[in-house]
Scaffold this motif. Structure first.
Motif: not given
Length: 158
Positions: A1-20
């Motif tokens: 299994m490959s490591e998640p990309t920064a974009k995928a992690v960003a989407v996961n973070i932003l799915a939880r709550c808005d960030k600046s």
């Protein structure tokens, strides 16, 4: 299994709550992504509309106003969420809030059941407590003094 990309992690973070933008970048850096990947992910999220500092600042402003916080406390809350000082000041300047009326509302909410003090010294302490509270909630001295004067007029007219 490959490591998640920064974009995928960003989407996961932003799915939880808005960030600046700054807060998202900081969180991605803490997760071990390099600066190039972080910049790419932030730019990508901006392009897709997942990130919008203006929208976030306005949401924080509305939240702070429902808590009856003054302009200094609102600005502090915006900056703590990663909103730039320039954007924070712009959002505050563009809002149509009567900070004096808001200070009065805050005073009414906090000190509605406060009975007027009997003697001069007790009155001074009570008034100082009210002003300290309003200053601590982000109102300036002029706004706090206005709210206190209005409150005292109401007490004497009853």
């Amino acid at each position: 299994m490959s490591e998640p990309t920064a974009k995928a992690v960003a989407v996961n973070i932003l799915a939880r709550c808005d960030k600046s933008c700054a807060a998202l970048a900081q969180q991605l850096l803490q997760k071990g992504f390099d600066e190039v990947a972080v910049d790419e992910a932030v730019s990508w999220a901006l392009e897709l509309g997942y990130l919008d500092d203006q929208r976030l600042a306005e949401a924080i402003l509305r939240s702070q106003l429902t808590k009856l916080h003054g302009p200094a406390k609102v600005e502090q809350a915006l900056q703590l969420k990663g909103i730039s000082k320039q954007l924070a000041v712009q959002v505050l300047n563009n809002t149509e809030v009567d900070w004096f009326a808001l200070a009065e509302q805050r005073l009414q909410r906090k000190f509605a059941n406060l009975a007027p003090a009997a003697d001069f010294q007790a009155k001074q302490k009570q008034q100082a407590k009210i002003v300290r509270h309003l200053l601590g909630q982000g109102f300036n001295y002029e706004q706090a003094n206005y709210a206190l004067s209005s409150h005292l007029r109401e007490l004497t007219s009853d």
